[in-house]
Scaffold this active site. Structure first.
Site, short mmCIF file in Angstrom:
data_model
loop_
_atom_site.label_atom_id
_atom_site.label_comp_id
_atom_site.label_asym_id
_atom_site.label_seq_id
_atom_site.Cartn_x
_atom_site.Cartn_y
_atom_site.Cartn_z
N GLU A 114 -0.74 -8.54 5.20
CA GLU A 114 -0.64 -8.61 6.66
C GLU A 114 -2.01 -8.57 7.34
O GLU A 114 -2.11 -8.80 8.53
CB GLU A 114 0.29 -7.50 7.19
CG GLU A 114 -0.33 -6.10 7.32
CD GLU A 114 -0.47 -5.36 5.98
OE1 GLU A 114 -0.18 -5.96 4.93
OE2 GLU A 114 -0.88 -4.19 6.01
N CYS A 142 0.84 -1.19 0.00
CA CYS A 142 0.00 0.00 0.00
C CYS A 142 0.88 1.25 0.00
O CYS A 142 1.56 1.51 -0.98
CB CYS A 142 -0.98 -0.05 1.17
SG CYS A 142 -2.41 1.03 0.95
N HIS A 184 -3.28 -5.77 1.16
CA HIS A 184 -2.60 -5.91 2.45
C HIS A 184 -2.49 -7.37 2.90
O HIS A 184 -3.37 -7.85 3.62
CB HIS A 184 -3.40 -5.15 3.52
CG HIS A 184 -3.29 -3.67 3.43
ND1 HIS A 184 -2.33 -2.95 4.11
CD2 HIS A 184 -4.01 -2.76 2.74
CE1 HIS A 184 -2.48 -1.65 3.86
NE2 HIS A 184 -3.49 -1.52 3.03
#
Lengths: 77, 224
Positions: B197, B87, B195
């Site tokens: 994560e 990002c 994302h």
């Protein structure tokens, strides 16, 4: 010394902001607007010793992203 | 494994990144502030997290790309150390010219925040070896400036060289050729808007992101 730097999107790069503003102008009844492109004006107050070359380097390294933008330093040779 | 997460002023996914790496790698990553001028020695993996470094002023990632630590990251990337930018991290890597192209305002001007279906276009990178080519995975996106732009010649080159790693299955932000993630020509720097994560634990609603970190770890273990 005041310096003005104009940063504009390169031709061919889609400008979603410009398109939205164009749309709004149409909606407000302003006829005859063919296109809207939005750029950025950066005003720098610099010492007289700052050369156009240095300003160019500032543009290349930070003020503009030359992948998508052109820049013009007002009054530069 | 020796890993690091870089924090810029305005990073806000650095803790999530830290937790993801700790969870998958089983060791504590170094937290590195962007003003640092040296990285911890012998890093195996560096992550640039999401967020809004410098409030996205000027252009997303532009100021962070000139942070003192970036000189070190460029050097490590050149040495072949895997670097992941997610990002805002992707925006920083593009602004730092570690990756080609630029990330512009989403074409419809709206912030997009949802699960995104991605197609894995290249499963031969050290970030994607745990996936299969052509597989559809789900990773959340949350961004305002994810509209990937590069000129046609660059796009052709990226595609021809297999450097487009992830593609959106559905139009998401106006990205040229629906590009969601690309690697550098060395294959060790990955930038992606989604994302991973945020898809580490079943409680997140999916664990496809975990597989990306596991791929990196396994590739490191294989070359150790």
């Amino acid at each position: 010394m005041k310096k003005r730097i104009f940063v504009t999107l390169k031709p061919g790069v889609l400008d979603p902001q410009g398109r939205a503003v164009h749309h709004a102008l149409d909606g407000m009844g302003f006829d005859g607007v063919n296109d809207v492109r939005i750029g950025r004006l950066i005003e720098l107050d610099v010492a007289d010793t700052v050369t156009d070359e240095a300003l160019g380097e500032m543009c290349e390294k930070l003020l503009a992203n030359t992948v998508i933008e052109n820049y013009r330093i007002e009054g530069a040779e | 494994m020796n890993t690091a997460v870089i924090t810029f002023p305005g990073s806000n996914c650095d803790r999530d990144m830290l937790v993801a790496i700790r969870d998958v790698f089983g060791s504590e990553p170094h937290q590195v502030w962007h003003r640092e001028t040296v990285l911890p020695e012998k890093l195996d993996f560096i992550a640039l997290p999401g967020g809004f470094s410098y409030g996205d002023y000027l252009r997303a990632g532009a100021m962070a790309a000139n942070s003192p630590i970036m000189r070190e990251i460029l050097r490590e990337a050149e040495r072949g150390v895997p670097v992941l930018g997610v990002c805002n991290g992707f925006q920083v890597l593009a602004e730092a010219r570690l990756l080609p192209g630029a990330l512009m305002r989403n074409a419809n001007q709206r912030f997009v925040c949802r699960d995104a279906a991605l197609r894995v276009e290249n499963a031969d990178t050290r970030f994607t070896a745990g996936f299969s080519k052509g597989e559809t995975i789900t990773i959340p996106v949350a961004h305002h400036d994810g509209n990937y732009f590069a000129d046609e010649a660059t796009l052709d080159r990226l595609e021809g060289d297999g450097r487009v790693v992830f593609r959106y299955l559905h139009a998401t932000n106006g990205s040229r050729r629906d590009i969601a993630g690309i690697v550098n020509d060395g294959g060790n720097v990955l930038g992606m808007m989604p994302h991973p994560e945020r898809a580490i634990d079943a409680a997140h609603g999916g664990t496809d992101g975990r597989r990306l970190f596991a791929s990196v770890m396994e590739s490191l273990a294989a070359t150790a």
